[in-house]
Design a protein around this motif. Structure first.
Motif, PDB file in Angstrom:
ATOM      1  N   ALA A  37       0.824  -1.215   0.000  1.00  0.00           N
ATOM      2  CA  ALA A  37       0.000   0.000   0.000  1.00  0.00           C
ATOM      3  C   ALA A  37       0.856   1.262   0.000  1.00  0.00           C
ATOM      4  O   ALA A  37       0.453   2.289  -0.545  1.00  0.00           O
ATOM      5  CB  ALA A  37      -0.948  -0.003   1.192  1.00  0.00           C
ATOM      6  N   GLU A  38       2.042   1.189   0.586  1.00  0.00           N
ATOM      7  CA  GLU A  38       2.930   2.352   0.603  1.00  0.00           C
ATOM      8  C   GLU A  38       3.550   2.620  -0.767  1.00  0.00           C
ATOM      9  O   GLU A  38       3.959   3.731  -1.056  1.00  0.00           O
ATOM     10  CB  GLU A  38       4.027   2.172   1.653  1.00  0.00           C
ATOM     11  N   ARG A  39       3.606   1.607  -1.605  1.00  0.00           N
ATOM     12  CA  ARG A  39       4.249   1.749  -2.909  1.00  0.00           C
ATOM     13  C   ARG A  39       3.271   1.792  -4.077  1.00  0.00           C
ATOM     14  O   ARG A  39       3.631   2.217  -5.161  1.00  0.00           O
ATOM     15  CB  ARG A  39       5.248   0.603  -3.121  1.00  0.00           C
ATOM     16  N   ASP A  40       2.046   1.361  -3.868  1.00  0.00           N
ATOM     17  CA  ASP A  40       1.073   1.264  -4.967  1.00  0.00           C
ATOM     18  C   ASP A  40      -0.171   2.060  -4.604  1.00  0.00           C
ATOM     19  O   ASP A  40      -0.950   1.654  -3.740  1.00  0.00           O
ATOM     20  CB  ASP A  40       0.734  -0.216  -5.186  1.00  0.00           C
ATOM     21  N   LYS A  41      -0.353   3.206  -5.283  1.00  0.00           N
ATOM     22  CA  LYS A  41      -1.464   4.097  -4.928  1.00  0.00           C
ATOM     23  C   LYS A  41      -2.829   3.430  -5.111  1.00  0.00           C
ATOM     24  O   LYS A  41      -3.729   3.629  -4.314  1.00  0.00           O
ATOM     25  CB  LYS A  41      -1.405   5.374  -5.743  1.00  0.00           C
ATOM     26  N   GLY A  42      -2.991   2.650  -6.164  1.00  0.00           N
ATOM     27  CA  GLY A  42      -4.266   1.965  -6.391  1.00  0.00           C
ATOM     28  C   GLY A  42      -4.574   0.981  -5.279  1.00  0.00           C
ATOM     29  O   GLY A  42      -5.691   0.929  -4.769  1.00  0.00           O
ATOM     30  N   ALA A  72      -3.331   1.098  -2.307  1.00  0.00           N
ATOM     31  CA  ALA A  72      -3.528   1.888  -1.088  1.00  0.00           C
ATOM     32  C   ALA A  72      -4.960   2.386  -0.983  1.00  0.00           C
ATOM     33  O   ALA A  72      -5.546   2.389   0.109  1.00  0.00           O
ATOM     34  CB  ALA A  72      -2.554   3.061  -1.055  1.00  0.00           C
ATOM     35  N   MET A  73      -5.546   2.801  -2.109  1.00  0.00           N
ATOM     36  CA  MET A  73      -6.930   3.279  -2.089  1.00  0.00           C
ATOM     37  C   MET A  73      -7.890   2.153  -1.704  1.00  0.00           C
ATOM     38  O   MET A  73      -8.784   2.348  -0.888  1.00  0.00           O
ATOM     39  CB  MET A  73      -7.300   3.874  -3.446  1.00  0.00           C
ATOM     40  N   HIS A  97      -7.107  -0.656  -0.071  1.00  0.00           N
ATOM     41  CA  HIS A  97      -6.821  -1.045   1.314  1.00  0.00           C
ATOM     42  C   HIS A  97      -7.448  -0.047   2.295  1.00  0.00           C
ATOM     43  O   HIS A  97      -8.060  -0.434   3.296  1.00  0.00           O
ATOM     44  CB  HIS A  97      -5.305  -1.132   1.525  1.00  0.00           C
TER      45      HIS A  97
END
Length: 89
Positions: free
Chosen positions: A9-14, A16-17, A19
């Motif tokens: 989630a810290e590296r992948d914005k999609g 992260a959204m 999650h």
């Protein structure tokens, strides 16, 4: 597995959204309860609901995932009273 999910989630914005949406969904009943407490005057009108959720859930998560100490009604009540008496806003 949770550290891996947080890492992605810290590296992948999609991711992260997605999650973040899932996690907010999990805490929605508590946010609703806290908002009702504000409406009823049981909590101050300027209460910071997201901060209250964090202060209430954090110790439960810590015990469950890290310290492995028991989570019982007495512990939950103590955390709730500490958060309320500290006036987390």
């Amino acid at each position: 597995m949770v550290p891996s999910i947080v890492d992605v989630a810290e590296r992948d914005k999609g991711f992260a959204m997605v999650h973040g949406a899932i996690q907010r969904g999990h805490s929605e009943p508590l946010r609703h309860l806290l908002n009702r407490a504000v409406e009823r005057g049981q909590l101050p009108p300027n209460s910071d609901i997201p901060q209250l959720v964090t202060a209430l859930v954090g110790p439960l998560y810590y015990r469950r995932r890290f310290s492995r100490e028991p989570i019982d009604a007495a512990f939950a009540r103590a955390i709730a009273m500490q958060v309320i008496s500290a006036g987390v806003r």
